[in-house]
Every structure is written in C-alpha cells, then in structure tokens.
Design a protein around this motif. Structure first.
Motif, PDB file in Angstrom:
ATOM      1  N   LEU A 216      -4.118  -9.471  -4.327  1.00  0.00           N
ATOM      2  CA  LEU A 216      -2.731  -9.941  -4.409  1.00  0.00           C
ATOM      3  C   LEU A 216      -2.174 -10.279  -3.040  1.00  0.00           C
ATOM      4  CD1 LEU A 216      -1.211  -7.489  -7.025  1.00  0.00           C
ATOM      5  CD2 LEU A 216      -1.658  -9.912  -7.288  1.00  0.00           C
ATOM      6  N   GLY A 217      -2.359  -9.355  -2.094  1.00  0.00           N
ATOM      7  CA  GLY A 217      -1.784  -9.571  -0.765  1.00  0.00           C
ATOM      8  C   GLY A 217      -2.299 -10.835  -0.124  1.00  0.00           C
ATOM      9  N   VAL A 218      -3.623 -10.948  -0.018  1.00  0.00           N
ATOM     10  CA  VAL A 218      -4.201 -12.115   0.639  1.00  0.00           C
ATOM     11  C   VAL A 218      -3.957 -13.371  -0.196  1.00  0.00           C
ATOM     12  CG1 VAL A 218      -6.347 -13.110   1.473  1.00  0.00           C
ATOM     13  CG2 VAL A 218      -5.928 -10.697   1.781  1.00  0.00           C
ATOM     14  N   GLY A 219      -4.040 -13.238  -1.534  1.00  0.00           N
ATOM     15  CA  GLY A 219      -3.853 -14.396  -2.403  1.00  0.00           C
ATOM     16  C   GLY A 219      -2.450 -14.971  -2.314  1.00  0.00           C
ATOM     17  N   ILE A 220      -1.447 -14.100  -2.422  1.00  0.00           N
ATOM     18  CA  ILE A 220      -0.073 -14.595  -2.387  1.00  0.00           C
ATOM     19  C   ILE A 220       0.253 -15.180  -1.016  1.00  0.00           C
ATOM     20  CG2 ILE A 220       2.339 -13.925  -2.604  1.00  0.00           C
ATOM     21  CD1 ILE A 220       1.557 -11.878  -4.621  1.00  0.00           C
ATOM     22  N   TYR A 221      -0.241 -14.519   0.047  1.00  0.00           N
ATOM     23  CA  TYR A 221       0.012 -15.006   1.401  1.00  0.00           C
ATOM     24  C   TYR A 221      -0.552 -16.408   1.590  1.00  0.00           C
ATOM     25  CZ  TYR A 221      -0.244 -14.966   6.539  1.00  0.00           C
ATOM     26  OH  TYR A 221      -0.120 -15.254   7.867  1.00  0.00           O
ATOM     27  N   HIS A 222      -1.800 -16.601   1.199  1.00  0.00           N
ATOM     28  CA  HIS A 222      -2.405 -17.908   1.397  1.00  0.00           C
ATOM     29  C   HIS A 222      -1.904 -18.927   0.386  1.00  0.00           C
ATOM     30  CE1 HIS A 222      -5.252 -17.487   4.730  1.00  0.00           C
ATOM     31  NE2 HIS A 222      -5.249 -16.220   4.401  1.00  0.00           N
ATOM     32  N   GLY A 223      -1.400 -18.434  -0.760  1.00  0.00           N
ATOM     33  CA  GLY A 223      -0.826 -19.346  -1.736  1.00  0.00           C
ATOM     34  C   GLY A 223       0.281 -20.175  -1.109  1.00  0.00           C
ATOM     35  N   ALA A 224       1.055 -19.537  -0.226  1.00  0.00           N
ATOM     36  CA  ALA A 224       2.143 -20.258   0.437  1.00  0.00           C
ATOM     37  C   ALA A 224       1.584 -21.406   1.276  1.00  0.00           C
ATOM     38  CB  ALA A 224       2.952 -19.304   1.306  1.00  0.00           C
ATOM     39  N   TYR A 225       0.491 -21.145   1.984  1.00  0.00           N
ATOM     40  CA  TYR A 225      -0.094 -22.193   2.819  1.00  0.00           C
ATOM     41  C   TYR A 225      -0.728 -23.279   1.965  1.00  0.00           C
ATOM     42  CZ  TYR A 225       0.655 -19.451   7.002  1.00  0.00           C
ATOM     43  OH  TYR A 225       1.226 -18.764   8.031  1.00  0.00           O
ATOM     44  N   VAL A 226      -1.401 -22.867   0.893  1.00  0.00           N
ATOM     45  CA  VAL A 226      -2.044 -23.860   0.022  1.00  0.00           C
ATOM     46  C   VAL A 226      -0.986 -24.763  -0.605  1.00  0.00           C
ATOM     47  CG1 VAL A 226      -3.349 -24.187  -2.102  1.00  0.00           C
ATOM     48  CG2 VAL A 226      -4.065 -22.462  -0.465  1.00  0.00           C
ATOM     49  N   SER A 227       0.174 -24.170  -0.945  1.00  0.00           N
ATOM     50  CA  SER A 227       1.196 -24.997  -1.584  1.00  0.00           C
ATOM     51  C   SER A 227       1.693 -26.068  -0.619  1.00  0.00           C
ATOM     52  CB  SER A 227       2.341 -24.123  -2.089  1.00  0.00           C
ATOM     53  OG  SER A 227       3.271 -23.893  -1.076  1.00  0.00           O
TER      54      SER A 227
ATOM     55  N   TYR B  69       0.809  -1.205   0.000  1.00  0.00           N
ATOM     56  CA  TYR B  69       0.000   0.000   0.000  1.00  0.00           C
ATOM     57  C   TYR B  69       0.849   1.265   0.000  1.00  0.00           C
ATOM     58  CZ  TYR B  69      -3.854   3.097   1.306  1.00  0.00           C
ATOM     59  OH  TYR B  69      -4.791   4.090   1.337  1.00  0.00           O
ATOM     60  N   ASN B  70       1.752   1.380   0.985  1.00  0.00           N
ATOM     61  CA  ASN B  70       2.551   2.599   1.096  1.00  0.00           C
ATOM     62  C   ASN B  70       3.939   2.461   0.501  1.00  0.00           C
ATOM     63  OD1 ASN B  70       0.880   4.511   2.274  1.00  0.00           O
ATOM     64  ND2 ASN B  70       1.112   3.576   4.277  1.00  0.00           N
ATOM     65  N   GLY B  71       4.574   1.312   0.778  1.00  0.00           N
ATOM     66  CA  GLY B  71       5.950   1.128   0.337  1.00  0.00           C
ATOM     67  C   GLY B  71       6.086   1.201  -1.176  1.00  0.00           C
ATOM     68  N   LEU B  72       5.312   0.361  -1.858  1.00  0.00           N
ATOM     69  CA  LEU B  72       5.386   0.358  -3.319  1.00  0.00           C
ATOM     70  C   LEU B  72       4.931   1.694  -3.885  1.00  0.00           C
ATOM     71  CD1 LEU B  72       4.177  -3.182  -4.421  1.00  0.00           C
ATOM     72  CD2 LEU B  72       6.477  -2.248  -4.377  1.00  0.00           C
ATOM     73  N   ALA B  73       3.938   2.298  -3.230  1.00  0.00           N
ATOM     74  CA  ALA B  73       3.395   3.553  -3.747  1.00  0.00           C
ATOM     75  C   ALA B  73       4.434   4.659  -3.704  1.00  0.00           C
ATOM     76  CB  ALA B  73       2.154   3.944  -2.963  1.00  0.00           C
ATOM     77  N   ILE B  74       5.221   4.701  -2.630  1.00  0.00           N
ATOM     78  CA  ILE B  74       6.271   5.717  -2.553  1.00  0.00           C
ATOM     79  C   ILE B  74       7.287   5.478  -3.654  1.00  0.00           C
ATOM     80  CG2 ILE B  74       8.368   6.205  -1.237  1.00  0.00           C
ATOM     81  CD1 ILE B  74       6.855   6.836   1.082  1.00  0.00           C
ATOM     82  N   ALA B  75       7.516   4.211  -3.983  1.00  0.00           N
ATOM     83  CA  ALA B  75       8.476   3.915  -5.044  1.00  0.00           C
ATOM     84  C   ALA B  75       7.872   4.161  -6.414  1.00  0.00           C
ATOM     85  CB  ALA B  75       8.923   2.460  -4.930  1.00  0.00           C
ATOM     86  N   GLY B  76       6.576   4.441  -6.477  1.00  0.00           N
ATOM     87  CA  GLY B  76       5.972   4.791  -7.751  1.00  0.00           C
ATOM     88  C   GLY B  76       4.903   3.829  -8.235  1.00  0.00           C
ATOM     89  N   LEU B  77       4.807   2.636  -7.618  1.00  0.00           N
ATOM     90  CA  LEU B  77       3.819   1.663  -8.102  1.00  0.00           C
ATOM     91  C   LEU B  77       2.578   1.726  -7.222  1.00  0.00           C
ATOM     92  CD1 LEU B  77       3.007  -0.671  -9.910  1.00  0.00           C
ATOM     93  CD2 LEU B  77       4.128  -2.226  -8.313  1.00  0.00           C
ATOM     94  N   ARG B  78       1.521   2.351  -7.727  1.00  0.00           N
ATOM     95  CA  ARG B  78       0.330   2.520  -6.907  1.00  0.00           C
ATOM     96  C   ARG B  78      -0.787   1.597  -7.390  1.00  0.00           C
ATOM     97  NH1 ARG B  78      -1.306   8.342  -6.842  1.00  0.00           N
ATOM     98  NH2 ARG B  78       0.941   8.458  -6.720  1.00  0.00           N
ATOM     99  N   LEU B  79      -0.939   0.470  -6.685  1.00  0.00           N
ATOM    100  CA  LEU B  79      -2.003  -0.463  -7.048  1.00  0.00           C
ATOM    101  C   LEU B  79      -3.291  -0.046  -6.352  1.00  0.00           C
ATOM    102  CD1 LEU B  79       0.165  -3.542  -6.199  1.00  0.00           C
ATOM    103  CD2 LEU B  79      -0.527  -2.968  -8.507  1.00  0.00           C
ATOM    104  N   SER B  80      -4.420  -0.415  -6.929  1.00  0.00           N
ATOM    105  CA  SER B  80      -5.691  -0.085  -6.285  1.00  0.00           C
ATOM    106  C   SER B  80      -5.839  -0.934  -5.027  1.00  0.00           C
ATOM    107  CB  SER B  80      -6.855  -0.362  -7.222  1.00  0.00           C
ATOM    108  OG  SER B  80      -7.069  -1.755  -7.294  1.00  0.00           O
ATOM    109  N   VAL B  81      -6.660  -0.454  -4.111  1.00  0.00           N
ATOM    110  CA  VAL B  81      -6.825  -1.173  -2.855  1.00  0.00           C
ATOM    111  C   VAL B  81      -7.391  -2.565  -3.108  1.00  0.00           C
ATOM    112  CG1 VAL B  81      -7.407  -0.768  -0.469  1.00  0.00           C
ATOM    113  CG2 VAL B  81      -7.705   1.050  -2.084  1.00  0.00           C
ATOM    114  N   PHE B  82      -8.274  -2.656  -4.084  1.00  0.00           N
ATOM    115  CA  PHE B  82      -8.860  -3.951  -4.422  1.00  0.00           C
ATOM    116  C   PHE B  82      -7.769  -4.920  -4.865  1.00  0.00           C
ATOM    117  CE2 PHE B  82     -12.515  -6.454  -5.504  1.00  0.00           C
ATOM    118  CZ  PHE B  82     -12.105  -7.272  -6.535  1.00  0.00           C
TER     119      PHE B  82
END
Lengths: 219, 268, 240
Positions: free
Chosen positions: C100-111, C82-95
C-alpha cells in the motif's frame, strides 16, 4: 484538543524539531549543489568522452541508479573511515543524487542542437570553450524544471538518513514521538512532520509549475 | 551485456581484494604500536557513548551534557592517559553505529553498554568487564504477561546488532517456547513498535530498558544471559587496549568502579 | 582468523552460508514490488484520467492526491501506517504496508505520467471522436488510452525501477525484505562488506534490465517516428 497540542508542542520539543528541520534543509541544499557540479562532470564525460572516463562515468551512473539509496547510506555510514556521521550520510546522498542529476544533465545536453558544435568550431572555439560558453548554458536553461523536481526529491530523500540516527527532521520527530503514547499525540506529531515537508516541497513544485508555464508561453 | 560483464569484473576485483588482505591484523608487538601515543599526541580522548540510557549515558536536556556511569569512566581514563579529566570528546552512538565508528577511527574507544561476546572478539578488543547486566523484557502492563514463559508465539522487538536476540532465543528454546523477532535500527523505534502493538515486548539490557519505562509499561522480572560490558577498542590498537585494561583492572580492585556503580544506583 | 578487513574472504564464506536468508528477502522484495506496481498502475490510470476530466471537482480530488503524496516523504507515510495507524487500532501486516505504502506513493507519480500522455494526444482526435458520437468513456478506451500506453511506457518503466528501489523502505520497519535481511545479517555478524555488496548486486539485477529495456524501447519509438513523445529525457530522469 488544545491541551494535547500544548502537551506535544512544548518549547523544547519545538526547538528540537526546528533544529532537525535546519539540518534537513542544510543537507538538502549542500547535497544538491555538490551533486549538480559532480553530476555535470559525469554527464559531460559520458556524453563526449567515449573511451575510458566516459565508460567509467557510465558505470558509476548505472550503479547508483539501479540500487537503492538506503543501501548507500548504510554502506557509507558503516564502512567509510572518515568524517562525522552527518558527513557520511551526506556523502551517500551526494553520490546517489549525482548519478540522477547526471542523467538529467545528459538529457539536457542531448537536446542542445548538434549544429552548435560545428558552428562553434567554425568560429574557432575550443571544445572546452564551446561547452562552457555555449552548450552548458542552453542545457541548464532547459533542465531547470527537472533540477527543481530533483531538489524536491532530495529534500524527501534526507528522511532516509533517519535510519542511522542523523538528527534531521524525521529523526527528531521520531525521538519526540518516543515519549508520547496516545493516539492524538502521535497523530499530531506525524501531521507536523508531514506538514513540514509538504510546505517546502509544495512551494518548490509551484515554482516548477510556474516556470514551466512561463517557458511555454515564451515558446 | 557489456555492462553485466563489467559488473562481474568489479565483483572479481572485490574478491581479489578480499583474498589479498585476509591475513591476521597483528603486526607489531603490543607495546610498540602507536595507538596509545596517537591519543596522547592528539591531547583528547574520543569516546563513543550512549545518550539515551539513564544512568549509563543520558543526555541531560536541560544542560545539554551527557551524564552517567560510563561518562565517569571516560573522565577517569582521560585523567590517567592525558592528565586532564576534561580532555575528552563524546560522540553519541547507537547499538548499530558504535562498531563502525570505532573501525573508522572517528572514536578511540567505545564505552556504550557494549556486551562482550566471542563473535565480537573477532572484530574488536575488549577490556576486562566493568559491569554486568542482564537482558530484560519491557511489556505493556495490560497485556498480562508475567514472564517469558507467557510469551509463546509472540513477537519480540530488538535492536539490530545487539545481543538480545540470541539471549532470548536461547532461553526460549530452553523453556520450550517459540518467539519471533522484529529488528529495528534504534531504541525509540522499538518503543514506538511496543506502543503501537507491533511487538509484544521490547527486549534489551535491563539498564537500557530503565530509560523507556512509563505509565503503560513495565519490566518483567525475568533476567537472562548476563551481559558483561567492556571498554571496546579497535582490533589493532593493542597499546591502547592494554593501557585501558590495566586501569580498569586497577579500579575494579580498589573499588573505584564499585563506588561509581553505587553512585548511579546501578547495583540491582 | 582475526581480520579487520571488511572484505575478507572468510566473511564472504560466512555470508553465502546464509544465502537462504537473502533468498527469502529477495523473494519478498519481488512480491512487494510486483503488487505495489500493479496498485500504482491502477491508481495512476484512474487518477490520471480523472485529472483530465472536465469536472472541476474531480480534477481537484486528483490534484489533492497527487500533491499530498508527491510532497511528503515515503518514509513518513510508511511509518505512519506502521506505528501511527497501529496505535489508533488498525494494524496492517508489514507486507500490506509495503504494497500500500509504495503503491499509493508511486500511484501519484504514475498519474502525472498518464496525464501528460493523455494530454499529448492531439485535441483533434477527441473532437473527431466526439463528432462520431463516442462518449467520454468510449473515446478514452478505444482511441486515447491505447495510444497513450505506447508513449508512456518508457517513463513508466523509470517509475517501476524507482518503485523497486523504494521497497527498501521496508527495511526500516522490520519488513523482511532484501535490504532488511542484508542489514540484519551485516549488523549481527559484523560482516558488512559482503552483505551490502551482495544486496546491491541483487537490486542491480532487478533494476538494470528494466532500465535498459526502457531505453531501447524509447529509441525504437523515436525511430518509428509515428508517436510524438511528450516527455523530455531530462524529465524522465528525475527519481522519486
């Protein structure tokens, strides 16, 4: 690069973050210990008491397992009249984690063979004695990896407490971050936050893996 | 199915709870409720204050103490009620946590840039206002905004439970522009959102913004919706409220408050 | 109508007057959860299969992914996006950040779940397949994975429930999901009680049916006796 590092990691910042980490660890440990006690009671009630208390325990567990932790943090911190904010946050985390641990313990209880109860009864053990001396020790031995995994999760869950300004590690990191506006500085703080949690959680997960390997060899 | 039924049962219980106790809160007459006495008996006045607002309530990182205009008011009140100007305990609060901490009894009073509104009066007691501030906007210097009128269609960051959102909305409608809002739990988060471009402006009382200005940001000249701060107490602490109100009125009349405002450089 | 009772009836009336706000939040939560779940499944299957491959480099990559995302808090990952990438210039929508955030996090558990499922299918089947001339991709696709799916369904459902609950992290970054709406309403109107109870009720309605279905399905599998379930019930119960 080095001057960014020196700029961000001033002694007062590092001390502030360290205090946050101490609170994170203190909270995690206390929450886990109390949750194990309370969770075991809940699991025992749900498994062996089929009338009133068992159903209440079941209701409690389902309620906390199917609602988000964040909700309970907000409820406890804003609606409970006693204690400091840290205590209320810890309470929310404890209530939630107890439900999870109750399910872990229940899994462990179910894996203890049925015959143990009959054998114990035939030797004259009362139900309480059976539980404490025979069933629970076996149960806990089998659920140690899951309990340790849950400790890892609890350490990460303490980061949710930052939303009510409890000064644990994540919140301390964000407060420090508020004073820095350039990309390298902000990234460095995020990196420090991630590394802090990673070191603790990864070490614990190595312990879990080591324990699982050893118990497999034993089998 | 059984579990759903029991969930519904609990819901009914909650409704009964609600229905049974919706009566008004006032029982005793003002001077006979125990709120003032319990403070005197405890020997310490517990107050919730801000610790991140320069000149109002700011933690001095060198000494570790919180200092500011509102802290001085705490000291004066402690002196009057308990006879000792050091007989107080400060609890740092945020816009979001201050109300609940008061309801919970963890603090006796809140003196934390708490704006008086009619809606809030339904839940808390306020003293006569001791300070008037207005809502301002903090923006990035290189965004080129000169005033609220330039911000049509932009996103404004506010703190949850603060009055800023309504204030800006009202003025925006008057000027015929639309803005959208993002709410956050605490001020550092809004500042971070401003830095990262998530919001185009950080909107809160001007006095609070003073603590977040830095080289890359500036406060716009717009000021709207004058906000009056009051000492806040629980709805049923009528004796305490009356006592505090009396003192505040006295100090407003005899210039003590004026003096403090000048001391902290708060007269804009 | 003054009252310091947080559950007063008039507070409930006020809240239900705002039901659209809660409805929008509820919808947003469901959308984010659904997409994040799909992402988690895709990532989980890919990395789960990779972590059982014979190639050491591939296994290493999977291990790094799993260890990193399992040992850092979701809160920090999301704020970074949300903030880190945005300061670097990459501003993704909250949706997007939610998915991505929840998906990638749980992807690790699903794997990890997929990996356990795959390795539980007996080695004899792999050998038999190889002797019949199946390639790695072929025997994965036609023999191993179909069996795996059946037995990993219960712990996968557990992950899905955790995923739905974890979408509440969006509330911290002004994400307009159910938790954000409930919290926003609660703070501005000071009607904490009804707001949180209603939000809790809605989450419960999302999660509980899933959890109950998983339990019933697992019991059915056990009775069928055809599949050896490699997951301890205590392992499944751990949240993330």
């Amino acid at each position: 690069m080095l001057d960014v590092f020196m700029n961000v990691f001033t002694p007062s910042n590092v001390e502030f973050l360290a205090k946050g980490m101490v609170l994170t660890l203190t909270l995690s440990v206390s929450v886990v210990i109390i949750s194990i006690i309370f969770g075991t009671i809940l699991a025992l009630l749900r498994t062996y008491e089929k009338r009133v208390f068992g159903k209440l325990a079941g209701f409690y567990i389902e309620m906390f397992r199917n609602t988000p932790l964040l909700l309970w943090i907000l409820v406890c911190c804003f609606m409970i009249p006693y204690g400091t904010i840290v205590i209320r946050g810890g309470l929310a985390l404890t209530l939630y984690t107890s439900a999870v641990i109750a399910e872990i313990v229940r899994g462990g209880l179910n894996s203890v063979a049925e015959g143990q109860f009959e054998a114990a009864k035939s030797q004259g053990f009362t139900l309480i004695q059976t539980l404490i001396l025979i069933v629970l020790p076996q149960c806990f031995k089998s659920i140690i990896p899951s309990l340790l995994s849950q400790v890892i999760t609890t350490v990460k869950d303490t980061s949710f407490l930052q939303v009510v300004a409890i000064p644990e590690y994540t919140r301390s990191g964000f407060v420090v971050m508020g004073r820095y506006t350039t990309t390298p500085e902000v990234f460095m703080i995020f990196a420090l936050l991630a590394i802090g949690y990673f070191v603790i959680c990864f070490s614990l997960s190595c312990v879990v893996r080591g324990y699982q390997k050893r118990s497999e060899i034993a089998r | 199915m059984k579990k759903v039924l029991s969930a519904l049962l609990i819901l009914c219980l909650v409704f009964t709870l609600a229905a049974c106790s919706s009566s008004t809160g006032s029982k005793d007459t003002a001077t006979t409720d125990g709120s003032l006495d319990s403070v005197i008996k405890a020997g310490v006045l517990r107050v919730g204050v801000k610790e991140d607002v320069p000149n109002f309530g700011l933690r001095n990182t060198a000494t570790g103490e919180i200092e500011g205009f509102e802290i001085d008011i705490v000291k004066l009140l402690a002196k009057e009620i308990l006879g000792d100007e050091n007989a107080y305990e400060l609890t740092p609060v945020t816009a979001k946590t201050r109300g609940p901490l008061l309801d919970n009894g963890e603090v006796d009073l809140i003196i934390a840039t708490f704006t008086i509104t009619d809606e809030r009066k339904l839940t808390y007691n306020f003293s006569t206002p001791y300070y008037e501030d207005a809502v301002g906007l903090l923006v990035k210097k290189d965004a080129g905004f000169k005033g609220l009128a330039d911000m049509n269609g932009k996103v404004i960051g506010v703190a949850q439970s603060a009055t800023s959102k309504e204030a800006v909305n009202k003025v925006a409608t008057e000027k015929g522009i639309t803005v959208s809002f993002s709410e956050y739990a605490t001020y550092p988060e809004i500042k971070a959102a401003l830095d990262s471009g998530r919001v185009d402006a950080f909107c809160v009382d001007g006095s609070i913004l003073g603590g977040y200005v830095d080289d890359s940001t500036m406060i716009l000249p717009d000021r709207f919706s004058p906000q009056q701060y009051g000492v806040t107490s629980k709805l049923d602490s009528l004796a305490l409220t009356e006592a505090v109100d009396g003192y505040i009125n006295e100090w407003l009349k005899d210039g003590t408050i004026e003096g403090l405002i000048t001391k902290w450089g708060l007269n804009y | 109508m003054k009252s310091s009772n947080p559950f007063a009836l008039w507070r409930w009336e006020k809240m239900f007057g705002e039901w659209q706000m809660f409805g929008e939040g509820f919808l947003r939560t469901i959308e984010v959860a659904a997409l994040a779940l799909i992402l988690a499944l895709v990532l989980g299957i890919i990395f789960g299969v990779i972590s059982t491959s014979n190639n050491k480099v591939m296994r290493g990559i999977a291990r790094v992914y799993v260890e990193f995302f399992q040992n850092t808090p979701l809160v920090i990952q999301v704020f970074f996006m949300y903030n880190g990438l945005a300061i670097a210039g990459l501003r993704l929508s909250v949706f997007m950040i939610g998915v991505l955030g929840v998906g990638i996090y749980h992807g690790a558990y699903v794997s990890e779940v997929v990996k356990t499922g795959i390795t539980s299918i007996s080695v004899g089947q792999v050998e038999a397949a190889k002797s019949q001339g199946f390639t790695y991709i072929q025997y994965m696709r036609y023999i191993i994975l179909p069996q795996t799916i059946k037995i990993i369904l219960p712990p996968l459902t557990n992950q899905a429930v955790n995923l739905i609950k974890n979408t509440s992290v969006l509330a911290m970054i002004s994400g307009f999901d159910l938790m954000y709406m409930a919290d926003s309403w609660a703070s501005s109107s000071l009607d904490y009680g009804p707001s949180y109870v209603f939000a809790g009720f809605l989450y419960f309605m999302l999660c509980f049916p899933l959890a109950t279905w998983a339990r019933k399905y697992e019991e059915r599998l056990k009775r069928q006796d055809t599949a050896r379930i490699p997951f301890e019930p205590s392992e499944e119960a751990v949240t993330c």
